[in-house]
Design a protein around this motif. Structure first.
Motif, mmCIF file in Angstrom:
data_model
loop_
_atom_site.group_PDB
_atom_site.id
_atom_site.type_symbol
_atom_site.label_atom_id
_atom_site.label_comp_id
_atom_site.label_asym_id
_atom_site.label_seq_id
_atom_site.Cartn_x
_atom_site.Cartn_y
_atom_site.Cartn_z
ATOM 1 N N ASN A 191 61.474 -24.803 -4.007
ATOM 2 C CA ASN A 191 60.758 -23.746 -3.301
ATOM 3 C C ASN A 191 61.804 -22.886 -2.596
ATOM 4 O OD1 ASN A 191 59.411 -22.230 -1.280
ATOM 5 N ND2 ASN A 191 57.723 -23.697 -1.254
ATOM 6 N N CYS B 40 43.465 -25.310 0.305
ATOM 7 C CA CYS B 40 44.181 -24.031 0.450
ATOM 8 C C CYS B 40 44.542 -23.790 1.905
ATOM 9 C CB CYS B 40 43.337 -22.867 -0.073
ATOM 10 S SG CYS B 40 44.131 -21.261 0.230
ATOM 11 N N PRO C 170 57.318 -14.088 3.363
ATOM 12 C CA PRO C 170 56.096 -14.842 3.048
ATOM 13 C C PRO C 170 55.351 -15.238 4.317
ATOM 14 C CG PRO C 170 58.033 -16.236 2.794
ATOM 15 C CD PRO C 170 58.541 -14.853 3.091
ATOM 16 N N PRO D 190 50.412 -23.754 -6.000
ATOM 17 C CA PRO D 190 49.124 -23.613 -5.287
ATOM 18 C C PRO D 190 48.584 -24.966 -4.830
ATOM 19 C CG PRO D 190 49.093 -22.539 -7.462
ATOM 20 C CD PRO D 190 50.299 -23.410 -7.417
ATOM 21 N N THR E 113 53.627 -23.653 -0.330
ATOM 22 C CA THR E 113 53.002 -23.255 -1.593
ATOM 23 C C THR E 113 53.757 -22.102 -2.275
ATOM 24 O OG1 THR E 113 51.529 -21.710 -0.480
ATOM 25 C CG2 THR E 113 50.726 -23.955 -0.751
ATOM 26 N N GLU E 114 54.766 -21.578 -1.637
ATOM 27 C CA GLU E 114 55.510 -20.404 -2.106
ATOM 28 C C GLU E 114 54.563 -19.246 -2.406
ATOM 29 O OE1 GLU E 114 59.114 -21.073 -4.852
ATOM 30 O OE2 GLU E 114 58.364 -19.129 -5.528
ATOM 31 N N PRO E 115 53.942 -18.703 -1.366
ATOM 32 C CA PRO E 115 52.988 -17.601 -1.551
ATOM 33 C C PRO E 115 53.675 -16.351 -2.111
ATOM 34 C CG PRO E 115 53.506 -17.898 0.780
ATOM 35 C CD PRO E 115 54.100 -19.069 0.052
ATOM 36 N N ASN E 116 52.929 -15.544 -2.842
ATOM 37 C CA ASN E 116 53.495 -14.365 -3.489
ATOM 38 C C ASN E 116 52.998 -13.049 -2.900
ATOM 39 O OD1 ASN E 116 55.395 -15.266 -5.601
ATOM 40 N ND2 ASN E 116 53.618 -16.462 -6.246
ATOM 41 N N ASN F 155 47.208 -15.687 -2.176
ATOM 42 C CA ASN F 155 48.652 -15.513 -2.343
ATOM 43 C C ASN F 155 49.148 -15.818 -3.760
ATOM 44 O OD1 ASN F 155 49.879 -14.805 0.363
ATOM 45 N ND2 ASN F 155 48.562 -16.498 0.940
ATOM 46 N N CYS G 272 49.936 -18.416 -5.227
ATOM 47 C CA CYS G 272 51.135 -19.188 -4.924
ATOM 48 C C CYS G 272 51.806 -19.740 -6.179
ATOM 49 C CB CYS G 272 50.768 -20.364 -4.014
ATOM 50 S SG CYS G 272 49.944 -19.860 -2.501
#
Lengths: 376, 310
Positions: A6, A197, A267, A160, A274-277, A155, A157
């Protein structure tokens, strides 16, 4: 549990399965400083996707006022409470994610909101963080008394929590663009994704008895267009395009430039893991402590870069391109006083000036014998 | 026990008591019967009758029944079928786990008539949870049979090459059948809405507003006629609705659930085929919606034998 990298945490982390990164990942940048919480995005999303029976309460896109606005009630307070005091060592997250802190027998450290938690979508609107004293005059940054707007969508993610939590693989991340979707044929309504989530962007349909979520307007993205919430934004605070993988960077790509080159967009609650985008340009008037908690260790650099934008023609040019075209802008360039956006084939989509022509009036109006609030 | 243990009726399972044969302390039973025998002139005959009482059930036996099997759990035909108590375990093999064992056991009776087999599954529950909505879950029960009746697949809802046939009854589906399709209006009776899509444009055109309905998800069905769904599985997470739905049933709440699940003996492709005289395996799962049970958060049983009386 598998080990995955991550980049937002600067380390490997535990995830329930060995997730592959998609071939391409759609990503967004929202400039919170320009948002006025008009909710045009919310209405655009609502009228496009969630006007059916059972979807009444759903807002796949919402804009909330921080610090006291939430949808659903207390979502981020709950997350922070579960993860504890945020611990960063430089760019590396030392604390635990929602996956790593999951109790025995759970896949994700989550919580399930009650119906009433979803009942007040704009609670806390425009409520400042503290009392405003009589005669208060705000003349410095950050502001002593403040609130700020946070526009939120799914996001999409990289890792996710909803995908991790579903016991029957009814949620999937598309390899072609990284969009996360609930399979409407396969879901059996367990609401494990809703509980998992951290951003609470999966919602249960009370009529069809399955869960639904933001679909990133995939029919538009497939045609090369940006989602409804982006293209309807009257404040032009949003852009949606593709982000390169963590070990790649292309300064011509708008999202790469903002996130990886200028590092002005960050972020939201990266500590969830979750490494949101969706990346945010933090509100420069909000206290730093609050922003650190919300956007991680990159806040100081991001705010400084943003405040210096008038001396940064590339960044300024790209910000001017926000909201200037409905098409997905794959690359951009700034030459002289003109910024240009291009499609995937390198064809020009739009050109905009770096500075709009401006007329500045005198501060004192002789005719009316009055000082003017707005002189541009 | 409220009745005199020496009365002839006491020799039949459960007469006059909520206790089941498996729970009856056989030695205590004989001691009471012996005391009765010693003190009364007619006792000899009674004691003999008690001593010839059938052995307690060791598995589920589907008694043969003439004619249609009653869907009413109070029908006397069910009293003639011996009840088998199924001990349940909390599901903690695969995450997410059920946090606690809230339903410790089921009582199961079975009848078949050569055409169909029906199971009466009963359990105690304080509250009827029959609404499916946000953060609210419904009570449910499921019966699992091996598709290949000669095998006993993994307890993990079958396995690859070991498919199982599952029949699930849900309280919310029962309400759909009894009262018509339940939705937002029933879950939130005080909610206001101006007009539903179907009121404005008709059922057909309004389908686009119900994505799961367009996707043919059985969860979203608006025309449910059976509260029981036929499913198949080849392991955890693989549960899939069968193309052909043949199971029926009826559940009634009265201080607990009394659910009849019925399926044809020859149920069709991908399902379990049964016949009189067969002994195969059967397993159960039950959910208490009020305790947040759904999906893998459930009580479940190991396999036990199911015998169809010849």
């Amino acid at each position: 549990m598998a080990e995955v990298f991550n980049w937002q945490l600067g380390r490997e982390m535990q995830y329930p399965f060995q997730a592959e990164r998609p071939q391409r990942q759609i990503a967004w940048v929202f400039d919170t400083n320009k948002c006025i919480a008009c909710q045009t995005c919310t209405v655009a999303c609502k009228s496009t996707w969630t006007s059916g029976t059972g979807q009444e309460y759903m807002l796949w896109n919402n804009v909330e006022t921080k610090p006291y606005g939430f949808f659903p009630q207390g979502w981020d307070v709950q997350l922070l409470d579960r993860l504890g005091v945020v611990q960063w060592d430089g760019q590396t997250y030392e604390g635990q994610t929602v996956f790593e802190s999951a109790p025995t027998g759970e896949r994700v450290n989550g919580w399930l909101p009650m119906a009433e938690d979803w009942a007040h979508p704009n609670v806390g609107e425009d409520e400042p963080a503290g009392a405003v004293e009589r005669g208060t005059y705000i003349d410095r940054l950050p502001h002593d008394t403040w609130f700020s707007y946070l526009a939120r969508i799914c996001n999409h993610c990289t890792y996710p929590a909803c995908v991790a939590a579903c016991p029957r693989q009814a949620i999937y991340k598309r390899p072609e663009d990284g969009i996360v979707l609930v399979d409407q044929a396969r879901c059996r309504g367990y609401q494990e994704c809703v509980a998992a989530c951290p951003y609470k962007k999966v919602m249960y349909n009370n009529e069809t008895r399955v869960s639904e979520k933001c679909i990133a307007c995939f029919p538009k993205i497939e045609q090369g267009y940006q989602p409804q919430c982006v293209t309807t934004c009257i404040g032009r605070i949003r852009i949606a395009s593709f982000i390169s993988k963590p070990d790649e960077v292309d300064p011509k790509k708008p999202i790469d430039f903002l996130v990886k080159v200028r590092k002005v967009a960050l972020p939201l609650y990266p500590q969830a893991g979750t490494e949101p985008n969706v990346y945010y340009i933090p509100p420069i008037h909000a206290p730093r402590e609050y922003l650190h908690q919300m956007f991680g260790p990159g806040v100081d650099e991001a705010v400084e870069t943003y405040q210096n934008i008038k001396n940064d023609p590339e960044l300024l040019g790209l910000m001017m391109l926000f909201g200037s075209t409905e098409r997905i802008m794959h690359s951009f360039s700034v030459e002289g006083e003109i910024a240009t956006g291009f499609d995937e084939q390198g064809e020009e989509l739009v050109s905009v000036p770096l500075r709009e022509p401006t007329f500045i009036r005198e501060f004192f109006d002789d005719v009316h014998q009055a000082y003017l609030h707005n002189i541009t | 026990m409220t009745r005199d243990a020496g009365t002839p009726e006491a020799g039949t399972p459960d007469a006059g008591t909520d206790r089941t044969p498996a729970q009856v302390d056989r030695r205590g039973f004989l001691k009471v019967a012996g005391a009765v025998a010693a003190s009364t002139a007619v006792a000899t005959g009674i004691a003999a009758r008690v001593l010839t009482r059938p052995e307690p059930a060791t598995h589920v036996v589907a008694r043969r029944h003439e004619g249609d099997i009653p869907a009413d759990h109070q029908h006397r035909a069910w009293a003639r079928a011996q009840a088998w108590v199924v001990p349940l375990l909390v599901q903690n093999l695969v995450a997410p786990h059920a946090p606690a064992l809230v339903i410790p056991e089921l009582r199961v009776r079975a009848l078949h008539n050569g055409e169909r087999i029906a199971l009466l599954v009963e359990w105690a529950d304080d509250a009827e949870d029959a609404v499916d909505s946000m953060a609210r879950f419904r009570d449910a029960v499921a019966v699992q049979l091996p598709v290949d009746t000669a095998t006993t697949p993994g307890v993990t809802m079958g396995a690859v090459n070991q498919p199982v046939h599952i029949m699930q009854w849900r309280a919310a589906w029962q309400r759909d059948v009894d009262r018509g399709r339940q939705g937002v209006r029933e879950a939130f009776p005080n909610s206001f809405r101006d007009a539903a899509p179907e009121d404005l444009m008709g059922e057909e055109a309004a389908q686009q507003f119900y994505p799961a309905l367009v996707a043919n998800n059985p969860m979203a069905r608006r025309d449910r006629t059976s509260p029981v769904e036929d499913l198949s599985a080849v392991g955890f997470g693989s549960l899939t609705a069968q193309d052909k739905q043949t199971a029926t049933g009826r559940g009634v709440f009265d201080r607990g659930w009394h659910v009849v699940l019925s399926t044809p003996l020859a149920a069709g492709e991908h399902k379990t085929s049964l016949h009189p005289g067969l002994t195969t395996s059967i397993a159960f799962a039950v959910w208490d919606g009020g305790a947040g049970n759904r999906g893998s958060r459930k009580q479940w049983s190991n396999w036990t034998d199911l015998e169809l009386e010849a």
